[in-house]
Each structure stands twice: as C-alpha cells, then as structure tokens.
Design an enzyme around this catalytic site. Structure first.
Site, PDB file in Angstrom:
ATOM      1  N   HIS A   1      74.865   6.611 110.214  1.00 47.43           N
ATOM      2  CA  HIS A   1      74.036   7.741 109.763  1.00 47.43           C
ATOM      3  C   HIS A   1      73.174   8.349 110.876  1.00 47.43           C
ATOM      4  O   HIS A   1      73.146   9.564 111.058  1.00 47.43           O
ATOM      5  CB  HIS A   1      73.126   7.312 108.616  1.00 47.43           C
ATOM      6  CG  HIS A   1      73.839   6.622 107.487  1.00 47.43           C
ATOM      7  ND1 HIS A   1      75.075   7.021 107.045  1.00 47.43           N
ATOM      8  CD2 HIS A   1      73.489   5.568 106.704  1.00 47.43           C
ATOM      9  CE1 HIS A   1      75.456   6.230 106.033  1.00 47.43           C
ATOM     10  NE2 HIS A   1      74.508   5.345 105.818  1.00 47.43           N
TER      11      HIS A   1
ATOM     12  N   LYS B   1      59.407   6.644 101.723  1.00 44.10           N
ATOM     13  CA  LYS B   1      60.816   6.990 101.913  1.00 44.10           C
ATOM     14  C   LYS B   1      60.884   8.385 102.517  1.00 44.10           C
ATOM     15  O   LYS B   1      60.210   9.303 102.056  1.00 44.10           O
ATOM     16  CB  LYS B   1      61.563   6.977 100.579  1.00 44.10           C
ATOM     17  CG  LYS B   1      63.031   7.358 100.733  1.00 44.10           C
ATOM     18  CD  LYS B   1      63.841   7.073  99.480  1.00 44.10           C
ATOM     19  CE  LYS B   1      65.254   7.631  99.574  1.00 44.10           C
ATOM     20  NZ  LYS B   1      66.174   6.905 100.439  1.00 44.10           N
TER      21      LYS B   1
ATOM     22  N   ARG C   1      91.342  -5.297  89.083  1.00 45.74           N
ATOM     23  CA  ARG C   1      92.278  -6.364  88.688  1.00 45.74           C
ATOM     24  C   ARG C   1      92.039  -6.884  87.268  1.00 45.74           C
ATOM     25  O   ARG C   1      92.842  -7.634  86.741  1.00 45.74           O
ATOM     26  CB  ARG C   1      92.263  -7.493  89.697  1.00 45.74           C
ATOM     27  CG  ARG C   1      90.959  -8.194  89.790  1.00 45.74           C
ATOM     28  CD  ARG C   1      91.080  -9.529  90.458  1.00 45.74           C
ATOM     29  NE  ARG C   1      89.730 -10.043  90.475  1.00 45.74           N
ATOM     30  CZ  ARG C   1      89.139 -10.529  91.511  1.00 45.74           C
ATOM     31  NH1 ARG C   1      89.768 -10.604  92.641  1.00 45.74           N
ATOM     32  NH2 ARG C   1      87.907 -10.962  91.428  1.00 45.74           N
TER      33      ARG C   1
ATOM     34  N   ASP D   1      96.023  -6.153  90.862  1.00 46.00           N
ATOM     35  CA  ASP D   1      95.365  -7.120  91.744  1.00 46.00           C
ATOM     36  C   ASP D   1      95.740  -6.665  93.156  1.00 46.00           C
ATOM     37  O   ASP D   1      96.915  -6.694  93.529  1.00 46.00           O
ATOM     38  CB  ASP D   1      95.905  -8.529  91.447  1.00 46.00           C
ATOM     39  CG  ASP D   1      95.265  -9.571  92.359  1.00 46.00           C
ATOM     40  OD1 ASP D   1      94.840  -9.191  93.475  1.00 46.00           O
ATOM     41  OD2 ASP D   1      95.193 -10.739  91.955  1.00 46.00           O
TER      42      ASP D   1
ATOM     43  N   HIS E   1      78.032   9.101 104.158  1.00 43.54           N
ATOM     44  CA  HIS E   1      77.503   9.947 103.078  1.00 43.54           C
ATOM     45  C   HIS E   1      76.384  10.870 103.567  1.00 43.54           C
ATOM     46  O   HIS E   1      76.072  11.862 102.913  1.00 43.54           O
ATOM     47  CB  HIS E   1      77.095   9.105 101.856  1.00 43.54           C
ATOM     48  CG  HIS E   1      75.785   8.406 101.981  1.00 43.54           C
ATOM     49  ND1 HIS E   1      75.642   7.199 102.603  1.00 43.54           N
ATOM     50  CD2 HIS E   1      74.542   8.736 101.559  1.00 43.54           C
ATOM     51  CE1 HIS E   1      74.377   6.818 102.556  1.00 43.54           C
ATOM     52  NE2 HIS E   1      73.678   7.739 101.924  1.00 43.54           N
TER      53      HIS E   1
ATOM     54  N   LYS F   1      82.262   3.259 104.752  1.00 39.73           N
ATOM     55  CA  LYS F   1      81.767   2.432 105.841  1.00 39.73           C
ATOM     56  C   LYS F   1      81.466   1.022 105.334  1.00 39.73           C
ATOM     57  O   LYS F   1      81.291   0.879 104.127  1.00 39.73           O
ATOM     58  CB  LYS F   1      80.506   3.046 106.456  1.00 39.73           C
ATOM     59  CG  LYS F   1      79.245   2.905 105.571  1.00 39.73           C
ATOM     60  CD  LYS F   1      78.015   3.274 106.308  1.00 39.73           C
ATOM     61  CE  LYS F   1      77.087   2.149 106.568  1.00 39.73           C
ATOM     62  NZ  LYS F   1      76.302   1.620 105.476  1.00 39.73           N
TER      63      LYS F   1
ATOM     64  N   LYS G   1      63.761  -0.758 106.562  1.00 37.54           N
ATOM     65  CA  LYS G   1      63.614  -1.010 105.114  1.00 37.54           C
ATOM     66  C   LYS G   1      62.158  -1.394 104.859  1.00 37.54           C
ATOM     67  O   LYS G   1      61.465  -1.875 105.746  1.00 37.54           O
ATOM     68  CB  LYS G   1      64.497  -2.191 104.693  1.00 37.54           C
ATOM     69  CG  LYS G   1      65.940  -2.051 105.148  1.00 37.54           C
ATOM     70  CD  LYS G   1      66.855  -1.723 104.005  1.00 37.54           C
ATOM     71  CE  LYS G   1      68.282  -1.660 104.429  1.00 37.54           C
ATOM     72  NZ  LYS G   1      68.904  -0.348 104.336  1.00 37.54           N
TER      73      LYS G   1
HETATM   74  C1  BG6 Z   1      73.732   2.973 103.164  1.00 37.51           C
HETATM   75  C2  BG6 Z   1      73.201   1.666 103.660  1.00 37.51           C
HETATM   76  O1  BG6 Z   1      74.800   3.403 103.961  1.00 37.51           O
HETATM   77  O2  BG6 Z   1      72.699   3.955 103.214  1.00 37.51           O
HETATM   78  C3  BG6 Z   1      72.013   1.222 102.827  1.00 37.51           C
HETATM   79  O3  BG6 Z   1      74.221   0.673 103.594  1.00 37.51           O
HETATM   80  C4  BG6 Z   1      70.967   2.314 102.812  1.00 37.51           C
HETATM   81  O4  BG6 Z   1      71.446   0.022 103.344  1.00 37.51           O
HETATM   82  C5  BG6 Z   1      71.573   3.642 102.404  1.00 37.51           C
HETATM   83  O5  BG6 Z   1      69.948   1.914 101.874  1.00 37.51           O
HETATM   84  C6  BG6 Z   1      70.569   4.759 102.557  1.00 37.51           C
HETATM   85  O6  BG6 Z   1      71.095   5.944 102.011  1.00 37.51           O
HETATM   86  P1  BG6 Z   1      70.137   7.105 101.534  1.00 37.51           P
HETATM   87  O7  BG6 Z   1      71.057   8.206 101.129  1.00 37.51           O
HETATM   88  O8  BG6 Z   1      69.304   6.560 100.409  1.00 37.51           O
HETATM   89  O9  BG6 Z   1      69.279   7.461 102.722  1.00 37.51           O
END
Ligand code: BG6
Length: 485
Positions: free
Chosen positions: A234, A340, A45, A88, A172, A142, A335
């Site tokens: 996911h 990771k 917008r 907008d 994703h 999402k 989290k």
């Molecule tokens: C997103 C969540 O869909 O996926 C986030 O909203 C999360 O909270 C993220 O951090 C994790 O994605 P990836 O690809 O880093 O595992």
C-alpha cells in the site's frame, strides 16, 4: 456493458468474500453495473447447497450493506446469479464440479479469496481439469510472496497458466477514490504538475495510521509484520502514484511502466543508513478512544512469550531521479495509533525571500491528500488577515476539495467495488504488475536484511500514541515534523 462473464470466487465462505466481495458485487448490481448475463459461483469445500449459500449471503449482506442501500428487487436479481459449487481445492478430481458449470464460450474470472500459499496449486488444478481458456482471468490477493524469491515463485507458477494480461493483482489501496483522484489532481491540473518536483517540493509524507490492532490475526501477522503487511504494497503504491512521471495515457501498461521506474529509483535503505532512516515499533497496552487495550504480546492468539515483529514502521527514503533528487519521502504506518487516517502530505519549500515581516512562525504551503476518513484534498495557503490594522499579517486558510460533498453521490464506493468493476471490464490500470511486485520486494528485502544484520529491534510505544519517540526524531532531526492535526 461486459456480457457473458462468470465470476468464480475461491473461498466463498471466507471473511474476504463475505465481508467485502459479495457486498461489493451487490452494490455494483444495485448501481446497474452488472450485465444481466453475469453469473457468480461461490466455491468452497463444505457440503452446502446453493440455497444455503444464498441464505448465508443474504445474512451477510444484511450485516455489511447499510439498511439505506437495501433493495429487495436488486436482491432478487442478485441472488438469482448465485450458485454454490463444492470443490476441495487440493483435489483435482473435484474441479469437475466447476467444469460442469462453466461454459467455454463465456469469460471466467477466478478470484482467489484464499490463502496465497495455495494460489499455485489452484492454478495447476484449474488447468489440469480443463478450466483455463484463452480469455480466463485470475485475481490474486496480497501478499504475493514473503520476499523477492517467494514472490517470483508465486508469479512464476501463476504465469505458467495465465498470461500477464489476464492476471489481476489486487492492492485495495488502488481502488480507493482518492488514489485515483491523485492521478486527476496531478495530470488534469497544469498548475499542480508544474510545481511537482525538487525545485518546489521540500518533502513528502505518507502516513497510514490505524487504531485497530492485529484483529485476531496473531499467527499470520507475527510472521509478517507491518513492513510486509502495509509498506511493501500500500505505501509503496501511494509513493509511486505521487512520484511517477506523467504516463503517456491512462492505459494500464503506460501507468504500470512508470510505477516500476519509481520503484527501481527508490534509494535503498542498507546497513549504512538503516539506523538513521528507519524505526521499528511494537504497541504496548494503552488507550484507544477512552477504552483500555492490550499490548501486542497480550493479544488473543499470541503464541510466544516474546516477539520482535513490528507493528509500526517509520522510514525515510529518496527517489533517485531527475525530478525528485534530494527530496525526502517519509513513510509511516502503524497499528493502535492515536487516530485512524491515511494521507499524503506534499510540503512545499520556503519562499526565496520573505516580505511579510509579521507573518510569525508560518508554515509553508502544504497539499494534503486524504484517503480516509473524509476523502478529499486540502491546499493550505496564506492570506492577509482581515482588518485595517493588519497590514502585513498572514493567516493560514485552507482550500478544500471534499469528494463526498462535491461528487453529488450519496456514497463513495468501496475499493472492492471499483476493483471488481475493472476486472469485469478487463482493464488492468488499477492492478499491480509482476514488475511492480518484484521491484517493491527487492527494495523491502534490502531493508529487512539491514534490520537483521544491524540488529534493529522494535521500540515499544503505547497504544493510542503516534508510535515510538524515535519516529519523531527521524523527521525532527531534519528540521521537519509529522503532520498530526
Ligand atoms: C490490509 C492489511 O492490506 O490493509 C491490514 O493486511 C490493514 O493489516 C488493512 O489493517 C488496512 O486497510 P484500510 O483500507 O483500512 O486502510
């Protein structure tokens, strides 16, 4: 190649567009995967000229595209595709600006990089201003709703203007290389598929652990929590990919129908079993990579003195069908965890009879499907220890299928590159159907209700750990343990 495509990004000045979508499109262009005829319109917008939008995109690409992938010639081609259109989203009369740019003869892809709460009104305004044609596609990010009822409402409104064959719901995780490779692993390798059921598999673990916290999204996240943010989409998608029956083909409808069957077969977690089969956690202060980090309640943007929103979930469930009866599926995501890593672990059953007396405390075979980091697949096997004296001792060895090394590609494509390419091609196989979204919400709603009625509150865990100790207990009481190598 798909010609005459117009990609229209709603929310083109937002984080998703700048950090993910535009860099992914640039990479597709660099790989020669965008037809010369393709045009891209950024919608927002703000009063901004196309020149300013292009300049801004250049800055962002410099930030999010590695230097080694920068190509001036590609940038010249890519930037000439870009146009900025001021709209907008709440004012139907402003969609005329878009209409003036559109061409009915071409195929429009409307990408909603906006808050989901306005998907419905954008669709109405697009339709009301004559911008929806028979072949127009829509891409939704999402979350699709907050529960079953609200997801039905979103799907219902979008469905009034776009048929299901033109709706692309993004998860994703389905764009990640390893998730697609799971299909190849299962259905292109007979020896794997023949060992993929309750006669051979002891249990399945799915872990998505993050070291990041909520990254400044407190006001969003506090209403959502880890179950809705990560499990509903996911983790359940991963579970479907692991558990589904072989589809008849790689056609989208075939794959999506098999996934829905799994979601419908998921054993509900109810008031009767919620205490034994679920754990909720919330991170407290701690250390990540040697640096101190604050707890959830002290995060920037924290709006309340107390909150029972979970940042960690561990669950045990079953897929109640012929193939998986009796095999527990353990899911865990959080989290601010120790490391990771996203992976699926298939743990095989013990041998019916042990003939290697010196094998000691051997684990069983495990197949580890790593989504990130270091995408690949490992098969843990046992072989004889080398040496004349080692008559019957075993050692664990690993067969490693490392995608990065073996692909010969210099990089693994980001999930958004894969997904955008599929939308452009018009193939829905990596997108989530309405049935999947609603079935997974139905299962999550039952769990949320059980948490509520049993008053299951969050247990604190230190940042930089693997979650509350109850999560260990959830699996250890079954004589198993989480893989934390
Ligand atoms: C997103 C969540 O869909 O996926 C986030 O909203 C999360 O909270 C993220 O951090 C994790 O994605 P990836 O690809 O880093 O595992």
């Amino acid at each position: 190649m798909n010609s005459n495509i117009d990609l229209v990004i709603f929310g083109a000045r937002g984080d998703l567009a700048e950090r993910k979508l535009l860099p992914a499109l640039y990479q597709l262009d660099r790989a020669g995967l965008l037809d010369d005829s393709m045009r891209i319109a950024g919608l927002a917008r703000q009063e901004v000229t196309t020149e300013e939008f292009v300049g801004n995109t250049h800055e962002n690409l410099n930030k999010y595209v590695p230097d080694s992938d920068w190509d001036e010639q590609c940038w010249a081609r890519f930037s000439s595709r870009l146009t900025y259109v001021k709209v907008d989203f709440s004012k139907q009369e402003e969609y005329q600006n878009l209409k003036d740019w559109l061409n009915e003869e071409r195929t429009q892809i409307y990408y909603m990089a906006t808050p989901p709460s306005i998907f419905g009104s954008i669709c109405e305004n697009l339709n009301g201003s004559g911008c929806v044609f028979e072949s127009s596609r829509i891409v939704l990010e999402k979350p699709i709703g907050h529960d079953l009822k609200s997801s039905k409402a979103v799907n219902g409104t979008v469905g009034e203007f776009f048929p299901e064959r033109n709706i692309y719901r993004i998860d994703h995780y389905l764009g990640k290389e390893t998730v697609q490779n799971l299909l190849a692993l299962r259905f292109a390798n007979r020896m794997i598929n023949s060992q993929w059921d309750n006669t051979c598999v002891d249990h399945v673990q799915i872990t998505a652990a993050e070291t990041v916290g909520i990254e400044g999204r407190w006001s969003y996240y506090d209403k959502v929590g880890q179950l809705r943010d990560m499990v509903q989409n996911h983790l359940l998608q991963l579970l479907c990919m692991v558990a589904m029956e072989p589809p008849n083909s790689l056609q989208a409808d075939e794959i999506r129908a098999e996934k829905v069957k799994i979601l419908r077969a998921l054993s509900p977690i109810t008031e009767d079993n919620v205490v034994e089969q679920s754990v909720r956690g919330q991170y407290a202060a701690g250390w990540i990579d040697g640096e101190p980090v604050v707890g959830y309640m002290e995060e920037e943007g924290s709006e309340r003195n107390t909150s029972d929103t979970e940042t960690f979930v561990a669950l045990k469930t079953y897929v109640d069908n012929w193939r998986w009866a009796g095999v527990p599926f353990y899911l865990r995501t959080g989290k601010r965890m120790k490391a990771k890593g996203t992976e699926v672990v298939i743990s095989y059953k013990e041998h019916p009879h042990a003939i290697f007396p010196d094998s000691g405390d051997q684990a069983n075979n495990r197949l580890i499907i790593r989504l990130q980091p270091n995408e690949g697949i490992e098969l843990e096997m046992f072989s004889k220890k080398q040496g004349l004296k080692e008559r019957s001792s075993l050692e664990k060895r690993t067969l490693n299928l490392d995608f990065f090394d073996s692909s010969g590609e210099s990089r693994i494509a980001d999930a958004y590159e894969t997904l955008l390419l599929e939308v452009i091609k018009g193939d829905q196989w990596l997108f989530v159907s309405r049935g999947e979204v609603e079935s997974s919400w139905e299962w999550c709603d039952t769990l949320l209700d059980a948490w509520h009625s049993k008053g299951i509150s969050t247990k604190p865990y230190g940042s930089g750990t693997w979650g509350p100790s109850k999560s260990e207990m959830l699996i250890e009481k079954d004589g198993r343990s989480w893989r934390e190598d």
